[in-house]
Design a protein around this motif. Structure first.
Motif, mmCIF file in Angstrom:
data_model
loop_
_atom_site.group_PDB
_atom_site.id
_atom_site.type_symbol
_atom_site.label_atom_id
_atom_site.label_comp_id
_atom_site.label_asym_id
_atom_site.label_seq_id
_atom_site.Cartn_x
_atom_site.Cartn_y
_atom_site.Cartn_z
ATOM 1 N N CYS A 107 39.158 64.508 46.885
ATOM 2 C CA CYS A 107 40.549 64.366 47.313
ATOM 3 C C CYS A 107 40.789 65.275 48.517
ATOM 4 O O CYS A 107 40.448 66.452 48.487
ATOM 5 C CB CYS A 107 41.473 64.759 46.161
ATOM 6 S SG CYS A 107 43.194 64.890 46.669
ATOM 7 N N CYS A 110 43.543 68.251 47.275
ATOM 8 C CA CYS A 110 43.228 69.276 46.276
ATOM 9 C C CYS A 110 41.727 69.381 46.009
ATOM 10 O O CYS A 110 41.307 70.153 45.156
ATOM 11 C CB CYS A 110 43.972 68.994 44.973
ATOM 12 S SG CYS A 110 43.363 67.543 44.091
ATOM 13 N N GLN A 112 39.792 67.573 44.403
ATOM 14 C CA GLN A 112 39.362 67.056 43.104
ATOM 15 C C GLN A 112 38.291 65.990 43.345
ATOM 16 O O GLN A 112 38.416 65.160 44.237
ATOM 17 C CB GLN A 112 40.574 66.446 42.377
ATOM 18 C CG GLN A 112 40.261 65.541 41.212
ATOM 19 C CD GLN A 112 39.849 66.329 39.977
ATOM 20 O OE1 GLN A 112 40.317 67.436 39.758
ATOM 21 N NE2 GLN A 112 38.971 65.752 39.195
ATOM 22 N N CYS A 127 44.517 60.010 43.562
ATOM 23 C CA CYS A 127 44.020 61.225 42.925
ATOM 24 C C CYS A 127 44.765 61.473 41.611
ATOM 25 O O CYS A 127 45.997 61.542 41.604
ATOM 26 C CB CYS A 127 44.208 62.424 43.860
ATOM 27 S SG CYS A 127 43.774 63.990 43.073
ATOM 28 N N CYS A 130 46.615 65.373 41.813
ATOM 29 C CA CYS A 130 47.791 65.722 42.615
ATOM 30 C C CYS A 130 48.573 64.494 43.076
ATOM 31 O O CYS A 130 49.629 64.631 43.668
ATOM 32 C CB CYS A 130 47.386 66.575 43.820
ATOM 33 S SG CYS A 130 46.429 65.664 45.046
HETATM 34 ZN ZN LIG Z 1 44.159 65.561 44.726
#
Ligand SMILES: [Zn+2]
Length: 138
Positions: A107, A110, A112, A127, A130
């Motif tokens: 992502c 963030c 991720q 995502c 977030c």
């Molecule tokens: Zn994210």
């Protein structure tokens, strides 16, 4: 023969004996001996000879050792290392087989990690952490 066994058993009383690390040392020595049979060069062969000897001597010293606590600790350390290596190998294999079927995207907001199946062209990825949407080619 029986008397020899009896004497050996008496000799082994209070001594550590065989464990997984000992078995590993014997196996490693045997593997080195086989490899050594295939090697013609003098210096590597000598080094392997020394290693074989060191492994076998180490194995016997541990087996006949009376410091059982210390030998137990060594074996625990070996088992821990073996577990770590097999786990690492298992994860590596898993990631390799996953890698062919999925792509991992990060992502942009963030970072991720998100796993997306391959071969769907351009997709919009949402995502789960977030809520950011971004477009990637799978
Ligand atoms: Zn994210």
């Amino acid at each position: 023969m029986n008397r020899f066994r009896e004497r050996f058993q008496r000799f082994m009383i209070g001594r550590y004996g065989m464990d997984q690390l000992g078995q590993f040392m014997v196996t490693a020595a045997l593997v080195l001996i086989v490899i050594n049979l295939l090697i013609r060069a003098a210096l590597p062969s000598m080094i392997l000879d020394a290693l074989e000897l060191a492994l076998l001597i180490g194995m016997y010293l541990r087996m006949f050792s009376k410091n059982i606590g210390k030998r137990y600790q060594e074996n625990q350390a070996y088992m821990g290392m073996r577990f770590y290596i097999t786990e690492y190998w298992r994860k590596l294999k898993f990631r390799f087989s996953e890698g062919r079927r999925y792509r991992i995207f990060k992502c942009p907001k963030c970072s991720q990690k998100i796993r997306i199946p391959r071969g769907h062209g351009k997709v919009s990825i949402h995502c789960p952490k977030c809520g950011t949407d971004f477009v990637k080619k799978t």
